[in-house]
Design an enzyme around this catalytic site. Structure first.
Site, mmCIF file in Angstrom:
data_model
loop_
_atom_site.group_PDB
_atom_site.id
_atom_site.type_symbol
_atom_site.label_atom_id
_atom_site.label_comp_id
_atom_site.label_asym_id
_atom_site.label_seq_id
_atom_site.Cartn_x
_atom_site.Cartn_y
_atom_site.Cartn_z
ATOM 1 N N ARG A 1 0.843 -1.187 0.000
ATOM 2 C CA ARG A 1 0.000 0.000 0.000
ATOM 3 C C ARG A 1 0.878 1.236 0.000
ATOM 4 O O ARG A 1 1.915 1.275 0.646
ATOM 5 C CB ARG A 1 -0.885 0.028 1.251
ATOM 6 C CG ARG A 1 -1.817 1.228 1.313
ATOM 7 C CD ARG A 1 -2.454 1.371 2.676
ATOM 8 N NE ARG A 1 -1.485 1.633 3.731
ATOM 9 C CZ ARG A 1 -0.900 2.806 3.955
ATOM 10 N NH1 ARG A 1 -1.178 3.842 3.184
ATOM 11 N NH2 ARG A 1 -0.026 2.953 4.929
ATOM 12 N N VAL A 2 0.457 2.237 -0.762
ATOM 13 C CA VAL A 2 1.029 3.575 -0.685
ATOM 14 C C VAL A 2 -0.142 4.532 -0.509
ATOM 15 O O VAL A 2 -1.277 4.202 -0.823
ATOM 16 C CB VAL A 2 1.880 3.960 -1.914
ATOM 17 C CG1 VAL A 2 3.159 3.140 -1.972
ATOM 18 C CG2 VAL A 2 1.098 3.819 -3.199
ATOM 19 N N SER A 3 0.152 5.728 -0.014
ATOM 20 C CA SER A 3 -0.918 6.661 0.339
ATOM 21 C C SER A 3 -1.445 7.483 -0.822
ATOM 22 O O SER A 3 -2.603 7.870 -0.827
ATOM 23 C CB SER A 3 -0.431 7.610 1.428
ATOM 24 O OG SER A 3 -0.108 6.877 2.579
ATOM 25 N N THR A 4 -0.608 7.785 -1.799
ATOM 26 C CA THR A 4 -1.055 8.655 -2.887
ATOM 27 C C THR A 4 -0.809 8.010 -4.237
ATOM 28 O O THR A 4 0.043 7.132 -4.380
ATOM 29 C CB THR A 4 -0.333 10.018 -2.847
ATOM 30 O OG1 THR A 4 1.066 9.803 -2.993
ATOM 31 C CG2 THR A 4 -0.598 10.739 -1.534
ATOM 32 N N GLN B 1 2.802 7.868 -5.726
ATOM 33 C CA GLN B 1 3.830 7.047 -5.086
ATOM 34 C C GLN B 1 3.938 5.709 -5.797
ATOM 35 O O GLN B 1 3.012 5.251 -6.460
ATOM 36 C CB GLN B 1 3.516 6.847 -3.606
ATOM 37 C CG GLN B 1 3.689 8.108 -2.785
ATOM 38 C CD GLN B 1 3.308 7.886 -1.327
ATOM 39 O OE1 GLN B 1 2.291 7.288 -1.022
ATOM 40 N NE2 GLN B 1 4.149 8.384 -0.441
#
Length: 178
Positions: A8-11, A14
């Site tokens: 998972r990445v936040s944006t 990314q």
């Protein structure tokens, strides 16, 4: 026993490649990924899919604990759900697993650190915005909708539903602009 990875990445801008490569190197046959904030479990369908897929003896791998979440309660609930299915959780950095009792203690502490880090990030962001406002350089976030275009379409006689379809947003957003 399957080794299943979750990244998972936040944006959206990314990159997931580093996490995926690490999980592949650890022998994960299945890897699910998503680009969404880890501040809450809500809106994370890939994580829900991974947990649903787990069977007894399987292992859920993540590169770092904060990839599972940044809220202690959420992380501990995820670990609990995984264990209820007879599976385990392994974090690669630092290498900690729920297969041993000490692993549970370490993961609890690490999840508290991730939550604290999230609070620090939000505080620094708020301070930066306040400073920028004080200096007169803060313009707010990027506008996602072309308000002039919306008003022009409305002036031409188009209704909010038609404008929303053309612009690619909801009718509620149209009403807010109009």
């Amino acid at each position: 026993m399957a080794r299943i990875g979750y990244t998972r990445v936040s944006t959206l801008d990314q990159d997931l490649d580093g996490q995926v490569a690490r999980l592949v190197a650890e022998g994960c046959g299945i890897i699910r990924s998503e680009k969404v904030s880890g501040s809450s479990r809500d809106g994370r369908p890939e994580l829900a899919t991974v947990i649903e897929f787990l069977r007894a003896g399987d292992e859920l791998l993540v590169a770092r604990l904060d990839r599972l979440g940044r809220d202690t309660r959420d992380v501990l609930n995820i670990i609990h759900e995984v264990e209820q299915r007879g599976a385990s959780v392994t974090v690669l950095d630092p290498h900690v697993s729920t297969r041993g009792e000490m692993g549970h203690v370490m993961l609890t502490v690490l999840s508290m650190v991730a939550q604290m880090e999230r609070r620090f990030i939000k505080e620094r962001q708020r301070e930066g915005i306040e400073r920028a406002k004080g200096e007169g350089v803060y313009a707010g976030g990027k506008r996602r909708l072309d308000r002039e275009c919306i008003r022009a379409l409305y002036a031409e006689g188009h209704g909010p539903a038609v404008i929303a379809r053309k612009i690619g947003c909801s009718r509620m957003q149209m009403y807010r602009v109009l």
